[in-house]
Design a protein around this motif. Sequence first.
Motif, PDB file in Angstrom:
ATOM      1  N   UNK A  93       0.847  -1.184   0.000  1.00  0.00           N
ATOM      2  CA  UNK A  93       0.000   0.000   0.000  1.00  0.00           C
ATOM      3  C   UNK A  93       0.887   1.240   0.000  1.00  0.00           C
ATOM      4  N   UNK A  94       0.353   2.356  -0.472  1.00  0.00           N
ATOM      5  CA  UNK A  94       1.168   3.571  -0.502  1.00  0.00           C
ATOM      6  C   UNK A  94       1.702   3.938   0.884  1.00  0.00           C
ATOM      7  N   UNK A  95       2.984   4.292   0.914  1.00  0.00           N
ATOM      8  CA  UNK A  95       3.633   4.670   2.160  1.00  0.00           C
ATOM      9  C   UNK A  95       4.506   5.884   1.881  1.00  0.00           C
ATOM     10  N   UNK A  96       4.509   6.818   2.824  1.00  0.00           N
ATOM     11  CA  UNK A  96       5.397   7.978   2.694  1.00  0.00           C
ATOM     12  C   UNK A  96       6.827   7.529   2.951  1.00  0.00           C
ATOM     13  N   UNK A  97       7.759   8.186   2.303  1.00  0.00           N
ATOM     14  CA  UNK A  97       9.163   7.868   2.487  1.00  0.00           C
ATOM     15  C   UNK A  97       9.571   8.229   3.911  1.00  0.00           C
ATOM     16  N   UNK A  98      10.074   7.260   4.684  1.00  0.00           N
ATOM     17  CA  UNK A  98      10.435   7.553   6.077  1.00  0.00           C
ATOM     18  C   UNK A  98      11.677   8.431   6.182  1.00  0.00           C
ATOM     19  N   UNK A  99      11.832   9.071   7.310  1.00  0.00           N
ATOM     20  CA  UNK A  99      13.036   9.854   7.607  1.00  0.00           C
ATOM     21  C   UNK A  99      14.165   8.897   7.967  1.00  0.00           C
ATOM     22  N   UNK A 100      15.378   9.385   7.865  1.00  0.00           N
ATOM     23  CA  UNK A 100      16.523   8.609   8.325  1.00  0.00           C
ATOM     24  C   UNK A 100      16.925   7.464   7.414  1.00  0.00           C
ATOM     25  N   UNK A 107      20.436   7.933  -4.965  1.00  0.00           N
ATOM     26  CA  UNK A 107      19.467   8.087  -6.054  1.00  0.00           C
ATOM     27  C   UNK A 107      18.086   7.513  -5.672  1.00  0.00           C
ATOM     28  N   UNK A 108      17.593   7.904  -4.511  1.00  0.00           N
ATOM     29  CA  UNK A 108      16.299   7.403  -4.034  1.00  0.00           C
ATOM     30  C   UNK A 108      15.171   8.043  -4.846  1.00  0.00           C
ATOM     31  N   UNK A 109      14.306   7.197  -5.386  1.00  0.00           N
ATOM     32  CA  UNK A 109      13.140   7.641  -6.158  1.00  0.00           C
ATOM     33  C   UNK A 109      11.917   6.928  -5.606  1.00  0.00           C
ATOM     34  N   UNK A 110      10.784   7.624  -5.606  1.00  0.00           N
ATOM     35  CA  UNK A 110       9.576   7.010  -5.067  1.00  0.00           C
ATOM     36  C   UNK A 110       8.382   7.232  -5.983  1.00  0.00           C
ATOM     37  N   UNK A 111       7.452   6.323  -5.878  1.00  0.00           N
ATOM     38  CA  UNK A 111       6.101   6.478  -6.402  1.00  0.00           C
ATOM     39  C   UNK A 111       5.219   6.006  -5.250  1.00  0.00           C
ATOM     40  N   UNK A 112       3.916   6.072  -5.366  1.00  0.00           N
ATOM     41  CA  UNK A 112       3.101   5.721  -4.199  1.00  0.00           C
ATOM     42  C   UNK A 112       3.400   4.354  -3.570  1.00  0.00           C
TER      43      UNK A 112
END
Length: 163
Positions: A93-100, A107-112
């Motif tokens: 399920x969609x998750x926000x990118x965590x801190x730390x 080269x971190x890339x995200x989609x939902x």
Amino acid sequence: MKAALASSLAYRPKLLVLDEPFTGLDPLVREEFIEGLVECAQETTILISSHDLTEIESVVTHIGFLDRGRLQFSQSMTSLSERFREVEVTLDEPVALPQGLPMHWLRVETSPSVVRFVDSRFERDRTIEEVHRLFGGQVRVATTAMSLREIFVTLARASRKAA
């Protein structure tokens, strides 16, 4: 080029420095040149400075990475290839990118529901453990080996971003 190589190797040097040796050579001559280097220079250390990473990847044993005139690392091609992986994490399920996030994730890339990054210190078990710690247990992790060119571009972009 062949004549220059033959004359330089006639003296059996301990070190041969080649700067962009493949520039302007057609594919057949490049292949013959590489074969000649390997065949004739058994006791010689060959230092190749080149931007043609695809060409040298198949013949080098060690790699050094220079950034702004400083040697960032020097290691065997085998260990370099083993420590860099593209990682794709698929979440249920969609998750926000965590801190730390770990500093060695580049080269971190995200989609939902997908997170992609390059792990510059890849160790399968540790990487999967870090992913589970940050994103929970319901994830799928896929890893892909990287070419020397892909590794270089990733490092160069990370260096540029840090500057």
